[in-house]
Scaffold this motif. Sequence first.
Motif, PDB file in Angstrom:
ATOM      1  N   LEU A  94     -30.134  19.767 -24.420  1.00 19.00           N
ATOM      2  CA  LEU A  94     -29.779  20.697 -25.495  1.00 19.00           C
ATOM      3  C   LEU A  94     -31.011  21.163 -26.269  1.00 19.00           C
ATOM      4  CD1 LEU A  94     -26.591  18.935 -26.869  1.00 19.00           C
ATOM      5  CD2 LEU A  94     -26.687  21.171 -25.730  1.00 19.00           C
ATOM      6  N   GLU A  95     -31.073  22.466 -26.506  1.00 21.32           N
ATOM      7  CA  GLU A  95     -32.150  23.065 -27.280  1.00 21.32           C
ATOM      8  C   GLU A  95     -31.551  23.992 -28.332  1.00 21.32           C
ATOM      9  OE1 GLU A  95     -35.591  23.162 -23.839  1.00 21.32           O
ATOM     10  OE2 GLU A  95     -34.637  25.047 -24.386  1.00 21.32           O
ATOM     11  N   SER A  96     -32.287  24.170 -29.409  1.00 16.95           N
ATOM     12  CA  SER A  96     -31.804  25.025 -30.487  1.00 16.95           C
ATOM     13  C   SER A  96     -32.862  26.057 -30.862  1.00 16.95           C
ATOM     14  CB  SER A  96     -31.446  24.181 -31.715  1.00 16.95           C
ATOM     15  OG  SER A  96     -32.603  23.563 -32.249  1.00 16.95           O
ATOM     16  N   PHE A  97     -32.415  27.058 -31.602  1.00 13.15           N
ATOM     17  CA  PHE A  97     -33.313  28.057 -32.164  1.00 13.15           C
ATOM     18  C   PHE A  97     -32.827  28.383 -33.567  1.00 13.15           C
ATOM     19  CE2 PHE A  97     -29.994  30.337 -29.935  1.00 13.15           C
ATOM     20  CZ  PHE A  97     -29.672  31.388 -30.786  1.00 13.15           C
ATOM     21  N   VAL A  98     -33.657  29.059 -34.327  1.00 10.53           N
ATOM     22  CA  VAL A  98     -33.356  29.340 -35.730  1.00 10.53           C
ATOM     23  C   VAL A  98     -32.359  30.493 -35.842  1.00 10.53           C
ATOM     24  CG1 VAL A  98     -34.337  30.110 -37.937  1.00 10.53           C
ATOM     25  CG2 VAL A  98     -35.562  28.441 -36.524  1.00 10.53           C
TER      26      VAL A  98
END
Length: 154
Positions: free
Chosen positions: A28-32
């Motif tokens: 899992l990866e996130s961004f703003v």
Amino acid sequence: MSQRETEGLQHLGSQGTQYPTDYAPEMLESFVNKHQENDYWVRFNCPEFTSLCPITGQPDFAEIRISYIPDVKMVESKSLKLYLFSFRNHGDFHEDCVNVIMKDLIRLMDPKYIEVTGLFTPRGGISIYPYANYGKPGTRYAELAAYRLQQHDL
């Protein structure tokens, strides 16, 4: 997205995608979130989810529905796809899958509100549709979670 906005994302645009062979929350990866001042829903429909029965080892099939109101972070969709794929060889009950998915996404994003539903196909003549939700404690989103749980499936 600009290069600055995608900084740190490993899966998006990768031509050599490596598919995990077991449960892999690290995918899992996130961004703003560029619209933090707005409340809005994001919904993912994942109609090809598979996992294994922890007792028999037989495959279970479901549509996983994830809806959330983002705060600062959002989940990157390709990383979500790879993460959900990681359940393919993982043995867990339907209810566990739904709750684990929700908790992993809470750890990743700390959303204002999130709900996860699993629409599992029948096995033995019974279908199971577990539902879990969460709202940030001490906020109106906690009240939303209580209301939606109370009103769920009415």
